[in-house]
Design a protein around this motif. Structure first.
Motif, PDB file in Angstrom:
ATOM      1  N   ILE A   1       0.829  -1.204   0.000  1.00 21.53           N
ATOM      2  CA  ILE A   1       0.000   0.000   0.000  1.00 21.53           C
ATOM      3  C   ILE A   1       0.863   1.254   0.000  1.00 21.53           C
ATOM      4  CG2 ILE A   1      -1.586   1.351   1.439  1.00 21.53           C
ATOM      5  CD1 ILE A   1      -2.897  -1.320   2.205  1.00 21.53           C
ATOM      6  N   TYR A   2       1.877   1.280   0.863  1.00 25.34           N
ATOM      7  CA  TYR A   2       2.727   2.468   0.931  1.00 25.34           C
ATOM      8  C   TYR A   2       3.499   2.687  -0.371  1.00 25.34           C
ATOM      9  CZ  TYR A   2       5.627   6.127   2.764  1.00 25.34           C
ATOM     10  OH  TYR A   2       6.231   7.340   2.953  1.00 25.34           O
ATOM     11  N   MET A   3       4.040   1.613  -0.912  1.00 26.14           N
ATOM     12  CA  MET A   3       4.799   1.752  -2.160  1.00 26.14           C
ATOM     13  C   MET A   3       3.898   2.173  -3.318  1.00 26.14           C
ATOM     14  SD  MET A   3       7.876   1.467  -1.373  1.00 26.14           S
ATOM     15  CE  MET A   3       8.627   1.398  -2.971  1.00 26.14           C
ATOM     16  N   ALA A   4       2.656   1.672  -3.355  1.00 22.45           N
ATOM     17  CA  ALA A   4       1.722   2.090  -4.404  1.00 22.45           C
ATOM     18  C   ALA A   4       1.449   3.582  -4.293  1.00 22.45           C
ATOM     19  CB  ALA A   4       0.421   1.290  -4.307  1.00 22.45           C
ATOM     20  N   GLY A   5       1.219   4.065  -3.083  1.00 27.32           N
ATOM     21  CA  GLY A   5       0.998   5.496  -2.888  1.00 27.32           C
ATOM     22  C   GLY A   5       2.214   6.318  -3.256  1.00 27.32           C
ATOM     23  N   LEU A   6       3.373   5.831  -2.872  1.00 22.54           N
ATOM     24  CA  LEU A   6       4.612   6.545  -3.190  1.00 22.54           C
ATOM     25  C   LEU A   6       4.844   6.621  -4.691  1.00 22.54           C
ATOM     26  CD1 LEU A   6       7.031   7.893  -1.763  1.00 22.54           C
ATOM     27  CD2 LEU A   6       8.191   5.700  -1.901  1.00 22.54           C
ATOM     28  N   LEU A   7       4.636   5.521  -5.379  1.00 23.49           N
ATOM     29  CA  LEU A   7       4.839   5.508  -6.832  1.00 23.49           C
ATOM     30  C   LEU A   7       3.827   6.390  -7.557  1.00 23.49           C
ATOM     31  CD1 LEU A   7       5.699   1.751  -7.421  1.00 23.49           C
ATOM     32  CD2 LEU A   7       7.256   3.700  -7.553  1.00 23.49           C
ATOM     33  N   LEU A   8       2.573   6.376  -7.103  1.00 22.95           N
ATOM     34  CA  LEU A   8       1.567   7.259  -7.715  1.00 22.95           C
ATOM     35  C   LEU A   8       1.947   8.721  -7.540  1.00 22.95           C
ATOM     36  CD1 LEU A   8      -1.889   5.690  -6.792  1.00 22.95           C
ATOM     37  CD2 LEU A   8      -0.944   6.020  -9.073  1.00 22.95           C
ATOM     38  N   GLY A   9       2.351   9.081  -6.338  1.00 17.68           N
ATOM     39  CA  GLY A   9       2.735  10.468  -6.072  1.00 17.68           C
ATOM     40  C   GLY A   9       3.968  10.895  -6.845  1.00 17.68           C
ATOM     41  N   GLU A  10       4.939  10.008  -6.901  1.00 15.84           N
ATOM     42  CA  GLU A  10       6.174  10.337  -7.614  1.00 15.84           C
ATOM     43  C   GLU A  10       5.963  10.424  -9.119  1.00 15.84           C
ATOM     44  OE1 GLU A  10       9.283  11.262  -6.528  1.00 15.84           O
ATOM     45  OE2 GLU A  10       8.243  11.393  -4.612  1.00 15.84           O
ATOM     46  N   SER A  11       4.944   9.757  -9.627  1.00 14.02           N
ATOM     47  CA  SER A  11       4.686   9.835 -11.068  1.00 14.02           C
ATOM     48  C   SER A  11       4.230  11.230 -11.485  1.00 14.02           C
ATOM     49  CB  SER A  11       3.631   8.798 -11.478  1.00 14.02           C
ATOM     50  OG  SER A  11       2.364   9.147 -10.963  1.00 14.02           O
ATOM     51  N   LEU A  12       3.742  12.009 -10.529  1.00 19.02           N
ATOM     52  CA  LEU A  12       3.286  13.365 -10.841  1.00 19.02           C
ATOM     53  C   LEU A  12       4.363  14.414 -10.616  1.00 19.02           C
ATOM     54  CD1 LEU A  12      -0.275  13.192  -9.261  1.00 19.02           C
ATOM     55  CD2 LEU A  12       0.338  12.984 -11.670  1.00 19.02           C
ATOM     56  N   ARG A  13       5.433  14.042  -9.939  1.00 19.85           N
ATOM     57  CA  ARG A  13       6.511  15.002  -9.683  1.00 19.85           C
ATOM     58  C   ARG A  13       7.373  15.171 -10.927  1.00 19.85           C
ATOM     59  NH1 ARG A  13       7.684  16.719  -4.660  1.00 19.85           N
ATOM     60  NH2 ARG A  13       9.858  16.878  -5.266  1.00 19.85           N
ATOM     61  N   SER A  14       7.942  16.354 -11.051  1.00 24.50           N
ATOM     62  CA  SER A  14       8.768  16.663 -12.205  1.00 24.50           C
ATOM     63  C   SER A  14      10.014  17.398 -11.735  1.00 24.50           C
ATOM     64  CB  SER A  14       7.950  17.520 -13.181  1.00 24.50           C
ATOM     65  OG  SER A  14       8.705  17.803 -14.325  1.00 24.50           O
ATOM     66  N   GLU A  15      10.896  17.678 -12.670  1.00 24.64           N
ATOM     67  CA  GLU A  15      12.127  18.390 -12.341  1.00 24.64           C
ATOM     68  C   GLU A  15      11.857  19.822 -11.913  1.00 24.64           C
ATOM     69  OE1 GLU A  15      15.361  17.314 -12.209  1.00 24.64           O
ATOM     70  OE2 GLU A  15      14.526  15.314 -12.473  1.00 24.64           O
ATOM     71  N   SER A  16      10.901  20.482 -12.546  1.00 30.48           N
ATOM     72  CA  SER A  16      10.636  21.882 -12.202  1.00 30.48           C
ATOM     73  C   SER A  16       9.365  21.988 -11.366  1.00 30.48           C
ATOM     74  CB  SER A  16      10.499  22.728 -13.469  1.00 30.48           C
ATOM     75  OG  SER A  16       9.254  22.519 -14.085  1.00 30.48           O
ATOM     76  N   PHE A  17       9.338  23.001 -10.540  1.00 36.10           N
ATOM     77  CA  PHE A  17       8.204  23.229  -9.652  1.00 36.10           C
ATOM     78  C   PHE A  17       6.937  23.506 -10.449  1.00 36.10           C
ATOM     79  CE2 PHE A  17       5.561  26.195  -7.184  1.00 36.10           C
ATOM     80  CZ  PHE A  17       5.301  25.398  -6.078  1.00 36.10           C
ATOM     81  N   THR A  18       7.055  24.308 -11.492  1.00 36.94           N
ATOM     82  CA  THR A  18       5.859  24.668 -12.270  1.00 36.94           C
ATOM     83  C   THR A  18       5.266  23.452 -12.990  1.00 36.94           C
ATOM     84  OG1 THR A  18       7.290  25.389 -14.092  1.00 36.94           O
ATOM     85  CG2 THR A  18       6.499  27.081 -12.569  1.00 36.94           C
ATOM     86  N   GLU A  19       6.100  22.556 -13.475  1.00 39.13           N
ATOM     87  CA  GLU A  19       5.586  21.332 -14.093  1.00 39.13           C
ATOM     88  C   GLU A  19       4.903  20.435 -13.058  1.00 39.13           C
ATOM     89  OE1 GLU A  19       8.548  19.229 -16.304  1.00 39.13           O
ATOM     90  OE2 GLU A  19       9.085  20.976 -17.516  1.00 39.13           O
ATOM     91  N   THR A  20       5.478  20.353 -11.866  1.00 37.49           N
ATOM     92  CA  THR A  20       4.861  19.569 -10.798  1.00 37.49           C
ATOM     93  C   THR A  20       3.510  20.167 -10.418  1.00 37.49           C
ATOM     94  OG1 THR A  20       7.026  18.919  -9.937  1.00 37.49           O
ATOM     95  CG2 THR A  20       5.159  18.702  -8.448  1.00 37.49           C
ATOM     96  N   VAL A  21       3.442  21.493 -10.318  1.00 29.09           N
ATOM     97  CA  VAL A  21       2.174  22.162 -10.010  1.00 29.09           C
ATOM     98  C   VAL A  21       1.129  21.827 -11.076  1.00 29.09           C
ATOM     99  CG1 VAL A  21       1.036  24.419  -9.872  1.00 29.09           C
ATOM    100  CG2 VAL A  21       3.161  24.020  -8.629  1.00 29.09           C
ATOM    101  N   GLY A  22       1.540  21.889 -12.334  1.00 29.96           N
ATOM    102  CA  GLY A  22       0.614  21.554 -13.420  1.00 29.96           C
ATOM    103  C   GLY A  22       0.147  20.108 -13.355  1.00 29.96           C
ATOM    104  N   ASN A  23       1.062  19.205 -13.091  1.00 26.52           N
ATOM    105  CA  ASN A  23       0.714  17.783 -13.002  1.00 26.52           C
ATOM    106  C   ASN A  23      -0.236  17.502 -11.835  1.00 26.52           C
ATOM    107  OD1 ASN A  23       2.388  17.257 -15.166  1.00 26.52           O
ATOM    108  ND2 ASN A  23       4.085  16.533 -13.910  1.00 26.52           N
TER     109      ASN A  23
END
Length: 158
Positions: free
Chosen positions: A37-59
């Motif tokens: 469960i924890y790894m699934a949540g971590l992977l889902l969250g990390e899939s939306l993160r990006s190198e730049s803050f603005t891209e992460t905000v958009g995602n």
């Protein structure tokens, strides 16, 4: 397996053995469930993160429900840790009650710190979705970093 239980078996019945086996199975299931469960949540969250803050905000803005679901899964891992601690306590208290209680308390503290850590990530969702519009982009980046640091500090303490 019978030799392990023969060392800790009290004088009475096999219903006690069934209870021990049931709690041992529950503890094993909870332990594996927490990891998945924890790894699934971590992977889902990390899939939306990006190198730049603005891209992460958009995602995150585009997939806010997915991001919140990932945080909820990680929070659920902390809640299940309490169930794991209870199952381990019941199973181990016959070996050494004091040590079992000590482990229960530490595991419960770990779960509480994990829940606090996830609260910082839920607060960061507000930064991503426009709740910190009073700040310029540098202020939002700093606030997001502060919530990220609070998460890491709580998680690593746990």
């Amino acid at each position: 397996m019978a030799t392990v239980f023969s060392m800790i078996r009290p004088m009475n019945t096999q219903s006690t053995d069934r209870t021990l086996i049931r709690h041992a199975r529950l503890a094993g299931f909870m332990y594996l469930s927490i990891i998945v469960i924890y790894m699934a949540g971590l992977l889902l969250g990390e899939s939306l993160r990006s190198e730049s803050f603005t891209e992460t905000v958009g995602n995150v803005t585009d997939s806010e429900m997915l991001y919140r679901a990932s945080l909820t899964l990680m929070l659920l891992g902390s809640v299940f840790t309490i169930l794991l601690a209870g199952a381990l306590y019941v199973f181990l208290k016959r070996v050494d009650p004091n040590l079992a209680l000590f482990a229960l308390l530490w595991r419960t503290c770990e779960a509480a710190l994990g829940a606090v850590a996830k609260t910082a990530l839920f607060a960061r969702v507000g930064v991503y979705t426009g709740g910190a519009d009073a700040f310029d982009i540098n202020g939002q980046i700093a606030l997001s970093g502060l919530f990220g640091s609070a998460y890491l500090a709580s998680f690593n303490s746990g």
